[in-house]
Motif scaffolding. Sequence first.
Motif: not given
Length: 116
Positions: A24-25, A68-69, A73-74, A83-88
Amino acid sequence: MKVNTLPLLVLFLSNCSSNAVDTVESISIKGTWENTNKTAVFYRTLTFADSSATFTSRGDTIYRFNYFIDQPSRTLWLTDIFNKKLSAKILKSNRDSLVLSNLWELDSKQRFSKRK
């Protein structure tokens, strides 16, 4: 004549396992990024440090996040002060360009270039 098949089995398994491992790069987005859309109101600049991020808008609003990365899964995970969490999804990442599938409440693709 008795044949010892154990060395052949070990050789076979070692070849199979070494070919099955995916590398994984590593994605690093540290630094300051500028939105390529010069008319953007939100998230004109993104600054990533070790685990914190600061986003600015056209007005005087500053957004602060922990990030956090997830490398396999990139995916970029952002957590705000409530403490609201979202992803991209990170669609593209190299030393000059960062493209995200979305960003916080913006559902469209977001493109950034590295500030020099």
